[in-house]
Enzyme design. Structure first.
Site: not given
Ligand code: ADP
Length: 171
Positions: A19, A43, A92, A130
């Site tokens: 992120h 939740k 990704r 995550s």
């Molecule tokens: P969501 O539940 O909305 O997917 P996340 O926190 O998992 O929320 O992800 C938020 C954004 O960050 C998404 O667009 C996701 O693809 C991007 N993201 C998460 N991890 C990475 C990563 N390792 N590299 C690039 N983008 C990422």
């Protein structure tokens, strides 16, 4: 000139170096980024919305070009309410594509003036999520190279407390 504002929405449960990489690179393109933590992800989350916000703020340090906020309801309405036109998302592996494509199309149908822009992940973070961080941390694996120190500490505390609670249940 009008400032270019992007909203970067997500669960951030917890924020990872993947992120942070998107945010850092996003700041090369946009004047301002609003990190919008989805309240409706509360939740099933490990960390509360308040915890996630506090972690993000600590991980980012003080940068006047980044703000951290929460939203619930329709993302496109939130984006418009902030005077922004762009939703920033990270991409990704191929597995992200179908889901992101569906959401981006739906958001476009709801508000055509809002664009979704995707940034490809940086190679070291291609498989970082995550969920995988939580899984590894819950099994006492090393996560130092995947998350900032504030998250490593928070995960250690969370899982130490869980173990204590489980131990109590077995007594
Ligand atoms: P969501 O539940 O909305 O997917 P996340 O926190 O998992 O929320 O992800 C938020 C954004 O960050 C998404 O667009 C996701 O693809 C991007 N993201 C998460 N991890 C990475 C990563 N390792 N590299 C690039 N983008 C990422």
């Amino acid at each position: 000139m009008k400032k270019q504002v992007a909203v970067y929405p997500g669960s951030f449960d917890p924020i990872t170096y993947g992120h942070l990489d998107i945010i850092e690179r996003g700041l090369e393109v946009f004047d301002q980024i609003i990190i919008a933590v989805a309240k409706n992800s509360e939740k099933n989350s490990l960390f509360s919305t308040a915890e996630r916000i506090s972690h993000i703020k600590e991980a980012l340090g003080n940068n006047p070009r980044v703000t951290v906020d929460t939203f619930d309801g329709l993302l496109v309405d939130y984006v418009v309410s902030k005077g922004a036109k762009v939703i920033l998302r990270g991409l990704r592996a191929v597995s992200d594509f179908e889901y992101e494509f569906q959401i981006a199309q739906m958001n476009h149908n709801l508000k055509s003036e809002v664009e979704t822009l995707f940034m490809m992940t940086s190679v070291p973070y291609g498989y970082l999520s995550s969920s995988i961080v939580k899984e590894v941390a819950s099994l006492q694996g090393q996560v130092e190279s995947l998350v900032p120190p504030v998250i490593k500490k928070a995960l250690d505390e969370k899982f130490a407390n869980r173990e204590k609670d489980c131990g109590r249940n077995h007594d």
